[in-house]
Write a protein that holds these residues in place. Structure first.
Motif, PDB file in Angstrom:
ATOM      1  N   GLY A 130     -60.544  67.805  14.693  1.00  0.00           N
ATOM      2  CA  GLY A 130     -59.474  67.508  15.649  1.00  0.00           C
ATOM      3  C   GLY A 130     -59.002  66.071  15.546  1.00  0.00           C
ATOM      4  N   ILE A 131     -59.937  65.141  15.300  1.00  0.00           N
ATOM      5  CA  ILE A 131     -59.529  63.743  15.111  1.00  0.00           C
ATOM      6  C   ILE A 131     -58.660  63.617  13.866  1.00  0.00           C
ATOM      7  CG2 ILE A 131     -60.373  61.401  14.703  1.00  0.00           C
ATOM      8  CD1 ILE A 131     -62.936  62.183  16.212  1.00  0.00           C
ATOM      9  N   GLY A 132     -59.079  64.266  12.774  1.00  0.00           N
ATOM     10  CA  GLY A 132     -58.266  64.241  11.562  1.00  0.00           C
ATOM     11  C   GLY A 132     -56.887  64.818  11.789  1.00  0.00           C
ATOM     12  N   ALA A 133     -56.819  65.935  12.520  1.00  0.00           N
ATOM     13  CA  ALA A 133     -55.518  66.556  12.804  1.00  0.00           C
ATOM     14  C   ALA A 133     -54.653  65.661  13.671  1.00  0.00           C
ATOM     15  CB  ALA A 133     -55.733  67.903  13.486  1.00  0.00           C
ATOM     16  N   ALA A 134     -55.275  64.909  14.584  1.00  0.00           N
ATOM     17  CA  ALA A 134     -54.511  64.002  15.440  1.00  0.00           C
ATOM     18  C   ALA A 134     -53.882  62.865  14.645  1.00  0.00           C
ATOM     19  CB  ALA A 134     -55.421  63.429  16.530  1.00  0.00           C
ATOM     20  N   LEU A 135     -54.428  62.571  13.480  1.00  0.00           N
ATOM     21  CA  LEU A 135     -53.841  61.551  12.606  1.00  0.00           C
ATOM     22  C   LEU A 135     -52.829  62.145  11.637  1.00  0.00           C
ATOM     23  CD1 LEU A 135     -57.067  59.521  11.707  1.00  0.00           C
ATOM     24  CD2 LEU A 135     -55.335  58.947  13.420  1.00  0.00           C
ATOM     25  N   LEU A 136     -53.164  63.300  11.043  1.00  0.00           N
ATOM     26  CA  LEU A 136     -52.281  63.807   9.979  1.00  0.00           C
ATOM     27  C   LEU A 136     -51.061  64.537  10.516  1.00  0.00           C
ATOM     28  CD1 LEU A 136     -52.410  67.134   9.117  1.00  0.00           C
ATOM     29  CD2 LEU A 136     -54.760  66.496   8.644  1.00  0.00           C
ATOM     30  N   THR A 137     -51.161  65.177  11.698  1.00  0.00           N
ATOM     31  CA  THR A 137     -50.016  65.951  12.197  1.00  0.00           C
ATOM     32  C   THR A 137     -48.817  65.062  12.525  1.00  0.00           C
ATOM     33  OG1 THR A 137     -51.473  67.690  13.032  1.00  0.00           O
ATOM     34  CG2 THR A 137     -49.246  67.591  13.935  1.00  0.00           C
TER      35      THR A 137
END
Length: 503
Positions: A130-137
């Motif tokens: 979820g942290i990764g998605a919060a950066l890449l999205t």
């Protein structure tokens, strides 16, 4: 969520960015689109494929109902709480850099999920995803916004969104097939080559960009949002097992509420808040965000619990359960453009009242099929009507949110609305899990009923009484979702902008 869909305003979640000093070639811009689509596909595929595979995951890892909920909740928690600060980090430190960090973090977390020997480690891996998605999205959208001139951005965002619809369409089928024929862990392993390819293309084709006016990041707000939502969600999820009077549950509920109140207090005083509270002075902005909260609560909760009912009660395979989601993806993919034109002609208010009400009708239809129903006499009608309602609502919702604030705040406004949608799904799984447990336990009315619910969701052979109790509990959940969707349509009719109305 079981059905892949972007947050209601992801297409707008990017600040206005000047075109590069030197115009990029058409070929290079195509490669930039490829990089952002591939990066975003990590979240599209994971989000849609995992929903139908959750019953298999629960069975394989011996997870109880609360742990199964946290496999989804951990991801939604960190994504919903951090997506705003992720977009701000790209503006300040470099959009390509933050996008790449998000891709790498998502890939590493996927490896951890694929190797997880216990459900606790899987939940931890999902939180990091979820942290990764919060950066890449938001990073993907910001990269597109900075690389394409204003007259080309609409087409570029449309291409990105269309590709997302295709990945969302394939996700449930892929997840169901892997759960049936192979191993659910492959859902996470798929991300590794996709992430590597994304990184290579990004490093070769995507220029770095940043906002020279970007200032500090709201770390205090992010920390308060994550901890407050985590405490509240944990307490709601654990309450059926520990009891509402348990000191830990009481502490979690009170502590979560206090931390979220502190978040609002901090946002009112922060120089660069992740959620500027002044935007909520607009009745349209406040109303449409309330609509979003209720509508995506209904959608997220229904799509989480539907695969369990299809697989455990109706006896479907995970592949067939994934196929049941196809009408949603197909209708939204094919007719979202037409729905937008309809809203342009007749105003957002009509679409934001009729659409959610239709979605509520579709959800109610999902409660009608008896145990053992097939596809045509089962979820087909409900999924179709639900898809039509959501298609009518999503595009106008984006336009209404962005039109309700001054031009310079459209990016943060759409980001807030997207975060609201994520948090709505998080709260839905926790709160509706309480309803599911209460109705099931009352229906079984025997010692160890809560443990039996875990066995039912985990794939144990069903006695007729347990099957009927679970189906009754699912119906209570889905009808609650239907009522909230209808309520969101009423709010849309009262607060959304009408035709030719400027906000």
């Amino acid at each position: 969520m079981s059905v892949a869909h972007r947050g209601p305003c992801e297409e707008g979640q990017v600040r206005a960015a000047a075109a590069p000093d030197q115009p990029l070639s058409a070929s290079r811009k195509r490669w930039i689109l490829v990089a952002t689509v591939l990066g975003s596909s990590l979240t599209f595929i994971d989000g849609s494929a995992l929903g139908v595979a959750l019953p298999a995951i629960q069975n394989d890892l011996g997870a109880g109902p609360a742990a199964a909920q946290w496999v989804s909740n951990a991801y939604l928690l960190t994504l919903g709480a951090l997506v705003l600060i992720g977009g701000a980090a790209g503006d300040r430190f470099g959009r390509r850099k933050v996008f790449l960090i998000g891709v790498a973090l998502f890939a590493l977390a996927s490896i951890a999920c694929g190797l997880a020997p216990t459900v606790e480690l899987l939940i931890a891996g999902r939180a990091v995803q979820g942290i990764g998605a919060a950066l890449l999205t938001p990073g993907a959208l910001a990269v597109i916004g900075s690389a394409f001139p204003p007259d080309e951005r609409g087409k570029a965002f449309g291409t990105w969104a269309g590709a997302g619809a295709l990945f969302g369409m394939a996700g449930p089928l892929v997840g169901g097939w892997l759960a049936d024929a192979a191993d659910w862990r492959f859902i996470f392993w798929i991300n590794v080559p996709l992430a590597a390819l994304t990184a290579v293309i990004t490093l070769r084709a995507v220029p770095e960009s940043r906002d020279p006016d970007a200032r500090g990041l709201d770390w205090v707000g992010a920390l308060l949002a994550v901890t407050g939502l985590a405490a509240l969600t944990w307490a709601l999820t654990a309450a059926p097992d520990l009891g509402w009077a348990d000191p830990l549950i009481v502490t979690g509920l009170i502590g979560g509420a206090v931390l979220l109140a502190a978040f609002l207090w901090a946002e009112a005083r922060e120089r660069h808040p992740m959620m500027p509270l002044g935007l909520f002075r607009s009745p349209v902005f406040s109303g449409v965000n309330l609509l979003t909260l209720l509508l995506y609560f209904a959608l997220g909760g229904a799509m989480f619990f539907l695969p369990f009912d299809l697989i455990r009660v109706h006896g479907w395979s995970a592949t067939l359960a994934g196929a049941a989601m196809l009408p949603f993806a197909v209708i939204m993919g094919l007719f979202s453009g037409a729905a937008g034109r309809l809203a342009d002609r007749f105003g957002a208010r009509l679409s934001l009242s009729v659409g959610p009400i239709l979605a509520g009708v579709g959800l109610a239809l999902l409660a009608l099929p008896a145990p053992g129903a097939g596809y045509v006499d089962g979820p087909l009608a409900g999924m179709t009507v639900l898809a039509i309602g959501m298609t009518l609502a999503v595009g106008p919702l984006t336009a209404a949110v962005m039109g309700a604030v001054p031009q310079g705040h459209t990016g943060v406004a759409s980001g807030i609305n997207n975060a609201v949608a994520r948090v709505a799904a998080l709260l839905a799984i926790a709160l509706l899990g309480v309803i599911l447990s209460a109705v099931f336990v009352a229906g079984v009315d025997a010692p160890g009923a809560r443990a039996l619910l875990g066995e039912v969701m985990g794939g144990a052979d069903l006695e007729p009484a347990a099957r009927d109790a679970f189906h009754a509990a699912f119906r209570a959940v889905i009808l609650t979702c239907a009522g909230l969707a209808v309520l969101s349509g009423i709010i849309g009719g009262l607060t959304a902008p009408g035709r030719h109305k400027a906000e």
